[in-house]
Design a protein around this motif. Sequence first.
Motif: not given
Length: 235
Positions: A7, A46, A116, A120
Amino acid sequence: MKYKRILLKLSGEALMGERQYGIDPKRLAEYAAEIKQIHDKGIEIAIVIGGGNIFRGIAGASNGMDRVQGDYMGMLATVINGMALQGALEEAGMQTRLQTALKIEAIAEPYIKRRATRHLEKGRIVIFGAGTGNPYFTTDTAAVLRGIEVGADVILKGTRVDGVYNADPEKDANAVKFDYITFEDVLAKGLNVMDTTAFTLSQENKLPIIVFDMNKDGNLLKVCEGKTVGTTVTI
């Protein structure tokens, strides 16, 4: 690569580049190139980006604006930045999805954890906009929350400083940088890594944070390779 899924937290101010406000297309292209380096290595990415280059809710509140209204305006600013970054990433040849905590179906998907995660897994870069969707929470908190939800291995906080110091390195020439530091030591020394809510959430879920200089070419790739770049905060 040391990490499979990351992230990346970027500040809105970073998108200003050499400007005083707004978005610098040159800086966007530079960030897209840095992100492409790790994307091409198969890392799942992300991203959460702030909105301070456009509007900060807490700044509006300090000038008499209703805090809740200001925070929602700040959330919309992060969506604008997310759209700009999405455009730059796709221009560089990457597939992306923009998901928002506030429903804006014309320009973004609503945030759904399973969707989400699936993006990914398929190699798409997912940008999370509008923070947590709630006032009084920062994009730092949103970054840690989304990182936990999608199972990120680490939070990478890209800044203009190359790590965590015992003092402000831009003001104190004798400031000492930490290569590694524990969550407990950060709290004991009163160091500024993230806001308290975000930091505590990361600590409780044993999610490490790496603070590094995003504006130095190749740094993002080095971090993902496990090289000692910036400061790693762990249990």
